[in-house]
Design a protein around this motif. Structure first.
Motif, PDB file in Angstrom:
ATOM      1  N   ASP A 120       0.856  -1.176   0.000  1.00  0.00           N
ATOM      2  CA  ASP A 120       0.000   0.000   0.000  1.00  0.00           C
ATOM      3  C   ASP A 120       0.897   1.233   0.000  1.00  0.00           C
ATOM      4  O   ASP A 120       1.326   1.724   1.046  1.00  0.00           O
ATOM      5  CB  ASP A 120      -0.922  -0.009   1.226  1.00  0.00           C
ATOM      6  N   SER A 121       1.221   1.703  -1.195  1.00  0.00           N
ATOM      7  CA  SER A 121       2.154   2.815  -1.315  1.00  0.00           C
ATOM      8  C   SER A 121       1.843   3.599  -2.579  1.00  0.00           C
ATOM      9  O   SER A 121       1.315   3.061  -3.549  1.00  0.00           O
ATOM     10  CB  SER A 121       3.602   2.298  -1.367  1.00  0.00           C
ATOM     11  N   ARG A 122       2.182   4.873  -2.554  1.00  0.00           N
ATOM     12  CA  ARG A 122       2.051   5.731  -3.734  1.00  0.00           C
ATOM     13  C   ARG A 122       3.418   6.159  -4.240  1.00  0.00           C
ATOM     14  O   ARG A 122       3.521   7.039  -5.089  1.00  0.00           O
ATOM     15  CB  ARG A 122       1.211   6.950  -3.387  1.00  0.00           C
ATOM     16  N   LEU A 123       4.468   5.526  -3.727  1.00  0.00           N
ATOM     17  CA  LEU A 123       5.839   5.868  -4.112  1.00  0.00           C
ATOM     18  C   LEU A 123       6.320   4.905  -5.195  1.00  0.00           C
ATOM     19  O   LEU A 123       6.375   3.690  -4.956  1.00  0.00           O
ATOM     20  CB  LEU A 123       6.750   5.789  -2.896  1.00  0.00           C
ATOM     21  N   PRO A 124       6.644   5.385  -6.395  1.00  0.00           N
ATOM     22  CA  PRO A 124       7.075   4.489  -7.473  1.00  0.00           C
ATOM     23  C   PRO A 124       8.247   3.594  -7.100  1.00  0.00           C
ATOM     24  O   PRO A 124       8.293   2.425  -7.491  1.00  0.00           O
ATOM     25  CB  PRO A 124       7.443   5.457  -8.607  1.00  0.00           C
ATOM     26  N   ALA A 125       9.206   4.113  -6.330  1.00  0.00           N
ATOM     27  CA  ALA A 125      10.391   3.325  -5.986  1.00  0.00           C
ATOM     28  C   ALA A 125      10.034   2.074  -5.201  1.00  0.00           C
ATOM     29  O   ALA A 125      10.715   1.053  -5.316  1.00  0.00           O
ATOM     30  CB  ALA A 125      11.380   4.177  -5.200  1.00  0.00           C
ATOM     31  N   ASP A 126       8.970   2.129  -4.395  1.00  0.00           N
ATOM     32  CA  ASP A 126       8.572   0.951  -3.619  1.00  0.00           C
ATOM     33  C   ASP A 126       8.161  -0.200  -4.524  1.00  0.00           C
ATOM     34  O   ASP A 126       8.370  -1.371  -4.184  1.00  0.00           O
ATOM     35  CB  ASP A 126       7.413   1.311  -2.680  1.00  0.00           C
ATOM     36  N   PHE A 127       7.578   0.115  -5.673  1.00  0.00           N
ATOM     37  CA  PHE A 127       7.155  -0.934  -6.595  1.00  0.00           C
ATOM     38  C   PHE A 127       8.344  -1.491  -7.373  1.00  0.00           C
ATOM     39  O   PHE A 127       8.419  -2.696  -7.628  1.00  0.00           O
ATOM     40  CB  PHE A 127       6.086  -0.396  -7.546  1.00  0.00           C
ATOM     41  N   LEU A 128       9.298  -0.637  -7.755  1.00  0.00           N
ATOM     42  CA  LEU A 128      10.496  -1.149  -8.415  1.00  0.00           C
ATOM     43  C   LEU A 128      11.295  -2.033  -7.465  1.00  0.00           C
ATOM     44  O   LEU A 128      11.875  -3.044  -7.877  1.00  0.00           O
ATOM     45  CB  LEU A 128      11.359   0.009  -8.911  1.00  0.00           C
ATOM     46  N   GLU A 129      11.315  -1.688  -6.176  1.00  0.00           N
ATOM     47  CA  GLU A 129      12.077  -2.461  -5.210  1.00  0.00           C
ATOM     48  C   GLU A 129      11.445  -3.810  -4.892  1.00  0.00           C
ATOM     49  O   GLU A 129      12.050  -4.622  -4.185  1.00  0.00           O
ATOM     50  CB  GLU A 129      12.261  -1.639  -3.930  1.00  0.00           C
ATOM     51  N   LEU A 130      10.242  -4.064  -5.407  1.00  0.00           N
ATOM     52  CA  LEU A 130       9.701  -5.424  -5.346  1.00  0.00           C
ATOM     53  C   LEU A 130      10.509  -6.368  -6.225  1.00  0.00           C
ATOM     54  O   LEU A 130      10.612  -7.564  -5.945  1.00  0.00           O
ATOM     55  CB  LEU A 130       8.236  -5.432  -5.798  1.00  0.00           C
ATOM     56  N   PHE A 131      11.086  -5.827  -7.301  1.00  0.00           N
ATOM     57  CA  PHE A 131      11.922  -6.616  -8.209  1.00  0.00           C
ATOM     58  C   PHE A 131      13.409  -6.435  -7.885  1.00  0.00           C
ATOM     59  O   PHE A 131      14.131  -7.415  -7.740  1.00  0.00           O
ATOM     60  CB  PHE A 131      11.655  -6.192  -9.664  1.00  0.00           C
ATOM     61  N   LEU A 132      13.845  -5.198  -7.785  1.00  0.00           N
ATOM     62  CA  LEU A 132      15.250  -4.902  -7.475  1.00  0.00           C
ATOM     63  C   LEU A 132      15.363  -4.705  -5.970  1.00  0.00           C
ATOM     64  O   LEU A 132      15.507  -3.596  -5.462  1.00  0.00           O
ATOM     65  CB  LEU A 132      15.710  -3.658  -8.243  1.00  0.00           C
ATOM     66  N   THR A 133      15.307  -5.798  -5.248  1.00  0.00           N
ATOM     67  CA  THR A 133      15.296  -5.769  -3.788  1.00  0.00           C
ATOM     68  C   THR A 133      16.687  -5.490  -3.232  1.00  0.00           C
ATOM     69  O   THR A 133      17.690  -5.570  -3.950  1.00  0.00           O
ATOM     70  CB  THR A 133      14.789  -7.107  -3.246  1.00  0.00           C
ATOM     71  N   ASP A 134      16.738  -5.187  -1.937  1.00  0.00           N
ATOM     72  CA  ASP A 134      18.034  -5.007  -1.282  1.00  0.00           C
ATOM     73  C   ASP A 134      18.853  -6.297  -1.322  1.00  0.00           C
ATOM     74  O   ASP A 134      20.091  -6.258  -1.330  1.00  0.00           O
ATOM     75  CB  ASP A 134      17.842  -4.566   0.166  1.00  0.00           C
ATOM     76  N   GLU A 135      18.171  -7.435  -1.329  1.00  0.00           N
ATOM     77  CA  GLU A 135      18.884  -8.708  -1.439  1.00  0.00           C
ATOM     78  C   GLU A 135      19.618  -8.802  -2.771  1.00  0.00           C
ATOM     79  O   GLU A 135      20.794  -9.192  -2.822  1.00  0.00           O
ATOM     80  CB  GLU A 135      17.885  -9.860  -1.317  1.00  0.00           C
ATOM     81  N   LEU A 136      18.938  -8.440  -3.865  1.00  0.00           N
ATOM     82  CA  LEU A 136      19.580  -8.479  -5.178  1.00  0.00           C
ATOM     83  C   LEU A 136      20.680  -7.441  -5.281  1.00  0.00           C
ATOM     84  O   LEU A 136      21.788  -7.737  -5.766  1.00  0.00           O
ATOM     85  CB  LEU A 136      18.531  -8.245  -6.265  1.00  0.00           C
ATOM     86  N   LEU A 137      20.393  -6.218  -4.839  1.00  0.00           N
ATOM     87  CA  LEU A 137      21.408  -5.165  -4.897  1.00  0.00           C
ATOM     88  C   LEU A 137      22.600  -5.502  -4.010  1.00  0.00           C
ATOM     89  O   LEU A 137      23.750  -5.180  -4.337  1.00  0.00           O
ATOM     90  CB  LEU A 137      20.796  -3.825  -4.482  1.00  0.00           C
ATOM     91  N   GLY A 138      22.359  -6.170  -2.882  1.00  0.00           N
ATOM     92  CA  GLY A 138      23.455  -6.605  -2.032  1.00  0.00           C
ATOM     93  C   GLY A 138      24.342  -7.614  -2.733  1.00  0.00           C
ATOM     94  O   GLY A 138      25.573  -7.598  -2.570  1.00  0.00           O
TER      95      GLY A 138
END
Length: 522
Positions: free
Chosen positions: A55-73
């Protein structure tokens, strides 16, 4: 009109004989009595799992569903590991080389790096260095305020996705395999396509051993990916890069379908994949199918041998109880196979040469459905082509991951619109929102007036990475005695030069200052 209009009474004698011969050899194929299978659609389409709960209106939150901190780590770990391996293999680098000031990258910094990379997708410049230009004509100060040019180029230089020491010689995608597998699994996990889906090829420019030529695509040479998309939105549900393996087309189709089998989806495919046997197999797995058909793909002989003169204003239909095969003459002979459409014609508005407006035309129902639902992959390709942030590089793995991130960005936009209808009017607005979020923290840190507090909070990263060299301008401290404290230092020989030399910046500035003063004094 029905197929009975191709009766012997309406055809010349020769055509009747050809049709009779075809019927005699087409055992199991019938002319009348076709009833499409009614396989019900049993799924609810839209965001699922974590995407449905967000439940968010921030576009980055939806991109981070795919490019998660786990992947970026993972990317951060592999980038730092590769830099360490590089310095071990090259201990004799030049003393003033930019590489010598490398510091390990963090997850927050890699987000900033990718945020600026996304920004280059719609702020176009011919070279990377121009984004840090200080020329008032073409300056873009946001880049230099967010990250220094040298630091950005260093991260790009060592950007890596998999440990080269664990190279799998049998896997041509080993350089990007962890990222590819992770992101594609997220594609399948977070969205349920609607009833109509399609399979087609996507292309990305690249020079490597398994590149292909596809004359029907805007990008004709490059890496080909088999892609399954939602027809309505263009959401990429699954993809499989082609690397020259010997998989059959049937196996590829079922691999792309993955968990969608057995839920009553209608799959649209073109002649590259389609065959009567594949369609029958899909029907057995409770999946509807529709698409174009090439010659000698299991169709009855009468359909194989039909010509344009046989179909003037008419169509030819045969079925075997599971699928219907149709031949229809438009600008040329079009052959279709379907398991879920009636044998009837529909009136559609089309553009024709010599007419100022669209004119009505009769087309078979399956042709109308195919034209409406086969463009899912084209929607995806069109949207990611508007704002590409793939940089020119001899390293194909960096370009491919950028292409993968572009697809993730568009998929995130589809999820965002499903959860927040009317919020983001365009894909560009969504990308701008992501860039603001992924670079804002970095900018706040760079602009903080209290340097000590910043250093205490962020440690060694407070200086923003590699510092830029001073400009060759007249320094404000020219009269306070600082310049005279400069001392020359001996440069040690290297493996490349026995007597290395380098121009002193302060000395050059001082000489320029003296020259200007002499000119002013006459």
């Amino acid at each position: 009109m029905t197929s009975s209009h191709l009766s012997r009474k309406s055809q010349p004698e020769e055509r009747c004989r050809a049709s009779s011969r075809g019927r005699g050899q087409d055992s199991g194929w019938l002319e009348d009595g076709w009833q499409p299978l009614q396989i019900p659609f049993t799924e609810t389409w839209g965001p699922r799992g974590a995407a449905a709960e967000l439940d968010s209106r921030l576009p980055a939150d939806f991109l981070e569903l795919f490019l998660t901190d786990e992947l970026l780590g993972h990317i951060v770990d592999q980038t730092n590991l590769y830099a360490h391996q590089f310095f071990e293999a090259h201990p004799d680098s030049l003393p003033h080389s930019r590489r010598n000031v490398w510091k390990p990258v963090s997850v927050q910094e890699i987000k900033t790096f990718f945020g600026l990379t996304f920004l280059t997708g719609y702020v176009k410049k011919p070279s990377l260095e121009l984004y840090w230009s200080v020329n008032e004509v073409d300056a873009t100060p946001y880049f230099s305020q967010t990250m220094s040019r040298n630091r950005f180029q260093l991260i790009w230089r060592f950007l890596h996705y998999n440990d080269k020491k664990n190279q799998d010689a049998t896997d041509r995608m080993y350089k990007v395999r962890p990222v590819l597998t992770y992101v594609v699994n997220k594609f399948k996990e977070l969205y349920q396509p609607a009833r109509n889906i399609c399979i087609d090829e996507g292309m990305m420019r690249g020079r490597l051993s398994f590149r292909v030529y596809n004359p029907q695509k805007p990008v004709k040479y490059g890496i080909k990916s088999y892609t399954l998309c939602d027809s309505a939105t263009g959401y990429c549900f699954n993809m499989k890069p082609y690397v020259g393996e010997g998989s059959t087309l049937s196996d590829i189709v079922f691999e792309l379908l993955d968990r969608l089998q057995g839920h009553g989806h209608t799959l649209f495919m073109d002649i590259f994949y389609n065959s009567v046997s594949l369609c029958e197999r899909l029907v057995g797995e409770r999946t509807n199918v529709c698409g174009t058909l090439r010659k000698n793909s299991g169709e009855p002989k009468i359909v194989t041998e039909v010509t344009e003169s046989d179909l003037t204003g008419e169509r030819l239909v045969r079925h075997n109880g599971k699928v219907m095969v149709l031949a229809w003459h438009d600008k040329r002979v079009v052959k279709m196979v379907t398991s879920c459409h009636q044998d009837k014609m529909e009136t559609v508005e089309v553009w024709k040469k010599g007419h100022a407006t669209r004119v009505p035309q009769l087309k078979p129902e399956c042709v109308v459905a195919y034209n409406a639902c086969m463009n899912g992959v084209d929607k995806l390709d069109q949207n990611i082509a508007y704002y590409p942030f793939i940089r020119r590089s001899l390293n194909w793995s960096k370009k491919f991951v950028a292409y993968l991130f572009q697809i993730a960005m568009f998929n995130a936009y589809v999820l965002y619109r499903a959860k927040n209808p009317g919020e983001c009017k365009s894909h560009l607005d969504f990308i701008c929102g992501v860039v603001r979020s992924w670079t804002a923290k970095r900018r706040v840190r760079e602009e903080d007036e209290d340097a000590e507090d910043v250093e205490a909070e962020f440690g060694d990263e407070a200086d923003g990475g590699t510092q830029r060299a001073p400009y060759q301008t007249d320094p404000e401290s020219r009269l306070d005695g600082v310049l005279k404290k400069h001392r020359l230092e001996n440069m040690q020989p290297t493996s490349r030069k026995s007597r290395p030399a380098r121009r002193c910046r302060k000395q050059v500035v001082y000489k320029q200052f003296i020259s200007e003063m002499v000119l002013k004094m006459g």
